[in-house]
Design an enzyme around this catalytic site. Sequence first.
Site, PDB file in Angstrom:
ATOM      1  NE  ARG A 199       1.185  -1.881   1.651  1.00  0.00           N
ATOM      2  CZ  ARG A 199       2.141  -0.951   1.516  1.00  0.00           C
ATOM      3  NH1 ARG A 199       3.244  -1.229   0.853  1.00  0.00           N
ATOM      4  NH2 ARG A 199       2.003   0.242   2.053  1.00  0.00           N
ATOM      5  CD  GLU A 211       5.763  -6.513   5.115  1.00  0.00           C
ATOM      6  OE1 GLU A 211       6.030  -5.439   5.691  1.00  0.00           O
ATOM      7  OE2 GLU A 211       5.570  -6.593   3.903  1.00  0.00           O
ATOM      8  CG  HIS A 237       7.742  -3.175   3.540  1.00  0.00           C
ATOM      9  ND1 HIS A 237       6.437  -3.441   3.835  1.00  0.00           N
ATOM     10  CD2 HIS A 237       7.703  -2.039   2.774  1.00  0.00           C
ATOM     11  CE1 HIS A 237       5.648  -2.524   3.294  1.00  0.00           C
ATOM     12  NE2 HIS A 237       6.400  -1.664   2.641  1.00  0.00           N
TER      13      HIS A 237
HETATM   14  P1  NAD Z   1      -0.228   5.066  -7.258  1.00  0.00           P
HETATM   15  O1  NAD Z   1      -1.555   5.183  -6.622  1.00  0.00           O
HETATM   16  O2  NAD Z   1       0.452   6.303  -7.720  1.00  0.00           O
HETATM   17  O3  NAD Z   1      -0.296   4.052  -8.513  1.00  0.00           O
HETATM   18  C1  NAD Z   1      -0.993   2.850  -8.490  1.00  0.00           C
HETATM   19  C2  NAD Z   1      -1.471   2.562  -9.907  1.00  0.00           C
HETATM   20  O4  NAD Z   1      -2.094   1.276  -9.925  1.00  0.00           O
HETATM   21  C3  NAD Z   1      -2.529   3.580 -10.400  1.00  0.00           C
HETATM   22  O5  NAD Z   1      -2.155   4.096 -11.655  1.00  0.00           O
HETATM   23  C4  NAD Z   1      -3.806   2.763 -10.459  1.00  0.00           C
HETATM   24  O6  NAD Z   1      -4.707   3.199 -11.474  1.00  0.00           O
HETATM   25  C5  NAD Z   1      -3.263   1.373 -10.737  1.00  0.00           C
HETATM   26  N1  NAD Z   1      -4.180   0.292 -10.391  1.00  0.00           N
HETATM   27  C6  NAD Z   1      -5.014   0.196  -9.318  1.00  0.00           C
HETATM   28  N2  NAD Z   1      -5.696  -0.967  -9.362  1.00  0.00           N
HETATM   29  C7  NAD Z   1      -5.283  -1.608 -10.488  1.00  0.00           C
HETATM   30  C8  NAD Z   1      -5.634  -2.845 -11.079  1.00  0.00           C
HETATM   31  N3  NAD Z   1      -6.537  -3.665 -10.528  1.00  0.00           N
HETATM   32  N4  NAD Z   1      -5.027  -3.179 -12.233  1.00  0.00           N
HETATM   33  C9  NAD Z   1      -4.115  -2.349 -12.832  1.00  0.00           C
HETATM   34  N5  NAD Z   1      -3.745  -1.172 -12.307  1.00  0.00           N
HETATM   35  C10 NAD Z   1      -4.326  -0.800 -11.153  1.00  0.00           C
HETATM   36  O7  NAD Z   1       0.683   4.290  -6.236  1.00  0.00           O
HETATM   37  P2  NAD Z   1       2.278   4.150  -6.249  1.00  0.00           P
HETATM   38  O8  NAD Z   1       2.908   5.275  -5.523  1.00  0.00           O
HETATM   39  O9  NAD Z   1       2.728   3.866  -7.631  1.00  0.00           O
HETATM   40  O10 NAD Z   1       2.441   2.875  -5.311  1.00  0.00           O
HETATM   41  C11 NAD Z   1       1.956   1.606  -5.698  1.00  0.00           C
HETATM   42  C12 NAD Z   1       1.962   0.696  -4.500  1.00  0.00           C
HETATM   43  O11 NAD Z   1       3.323   0.473  -4.113  1.00  0.00           O
HETATM   44  C13 NAD Z   1       1.333   1.327  -3.242  1.00  0.00           C
HETATM   45  O12 NAD Z   1      -0.057   1.167  -3.192  1.00  0.00           O
HETATM   46  C14 NAD Z   1       2.014   0.596  -2.136  1.00  0.00           C
HETATM   47  O13 NAD Z   1       1.240  -0.531  -1.775  1.00  0.00           O
HETATM   48  C15 NAD Z   1       3.332   0.131  -2.753  1.00  0.00           C
HETATM   49  N6  NAD Z   1       4.489   0.747  -2.090  1.00  0.00           N
HETATM   50  C16 NAD Z   1       5.438  -0.073  -1.586  1.00  0.00           C
HETATM   51  C17 NAD Z   1       6.550   0.465  -0.939  1.00  0.00           C
HETATM   52  C18 NAD Z   1       7.642  -0.412  -0.403  1.00  0.00           C
HETATM   53  O14 NAD Z   1       8.327  -0.004   0.531  1.00  0.00           O
HETATM   54  N7  NAD Z   1       7.867  -1.588  -0.941  1.00  0.00           N
HETATM   55  C19 NAD Z   1       6.659   1.856  -0.799  1.00  0.00           C
HETATM   56  C20 NAD Z   1       5.680   2.668  -1.355  1.00  0.00           C
HETATM   57  C21 NAD Z   1       4.589   2.100  -1.998  1.00  0.00           C
END
Ligand code: NAD
Length: 323
Positions: free
Chosen positions: A237, A266, A283
């Site tokens: 993000r 964005e 994105h």
């Molecule tokens: P998820 O919730 O499955 O995994 C996130 C992980 O981050 C979890 O294991 C959590 O414990 C960990 N986490 C949270 N805070 C933390 C911190 N301060 N330090 C270390 N670890 C921490 O989510 P996901 O499906 O893996 O997605 C991650 C992020 O990717 C989403 O929140 C979203 O913002 C982003 N995303 C981007 C796109 C894109 O199009 N670029 C698409 C989907 C998701």
Amino acid sequence: MKKVLVTTVPFGTIDSQPLDLLAGQKGLETVINPIGRRLTSPELGDLIGDVSILIAGTEPIERSSLERAAKLKIICRVGIGLDNVDLECAAERGIKVTYTPDAPAPAVAELAIGQMLNLCRFLARTDQDMRQGIWKRRMGRRLATSTIGVIGAGRIGSRVLRHLSGFAPNQVLVNDIVSIDQLCSETGATFASKDRIFAEADIISLHVPLDASTRDLVSMPQFEQMKSSAILINTARGGIVNEADLLIALQNETIAAAAMDVFEQEPYEGPLRFQDNCILSSHIGSCTTDCRFAMELEAVEDALRHVRGETLHNEVPMECCPP
Ligand code: NAD
């Protein structure tokens, strides 16, 4: 008639099934985002007054809009990130929130690996060189000889770790706030503090949500900890990497390069566009036909379950909601 507003774009273009399902449900009238890009908060506020069901993208869904949405009963987020939704206000107003947590992960994980290879082998830069008549054979590095740091090992980060094991990197360091012992033993990754990752990794890939614990997670102090040869990849993000500090770090060659798929504002129109050592994408993390279709379908299926009074499959868990 209940009004369904679909704000995420594009929608129903890969396959019309999500739109067909909405059209086939009696009593629903579907309106697609008339502006054709991510809405601003005031734009959403102007459109939401008579909407019962919002099929949402990453536009800000703030209190100011929700207070104008007297009929709104459910927000179905097409995607996993919830940083754009005022969950506290939604809960106060009895608005349910669903998301599609699993569908985007395969596409985002592959993009992250793709950008590692892109930056390690200067693919985009060599393409630019050749278009300017420059024949330059840049020396890259292989993932196998790199230390790779992964921050956040959830759905996407864990997939990145599994893909990486096929490249047999020198070392994979991983950080999360929950226990990931099993994932580490499965993938051969080593749990490490964020500071160790910033200091030791050749490639750092971010996969955490944007929240209070991760805003500006990578700012000037972290760039100063990194190797001058380090590569940073953000497919998570905007706001997790401080863009002003990243620009300075790239200009001063505090780090070698970055790939950014997500931005604070964005569509992105900022100065990183003029930085050769920064690869930009719009994105597109989840934008493969299979993942995008799955996301749209899952969001619509929960919207229809809501209409039919059935149990929702992907209601946002309580732990994601503020107290
Ligand atoms: P998820 O919730 O499955 O995994 C996130 C992980 O981050 C979890 O294991 C959590 O414990 C960990 N986490 C949270 N805070 C933390 C911190 N301060 N330090 C270390 N670890 C921490 O989510 P996901 O499906 O893996 O997605 C991650 C992020 O990717 C989403 O929140 C979203 O913002 C982003 N995303 C981007 C796109 C894109 O199009 N670029 C698409 C989907 C998701």
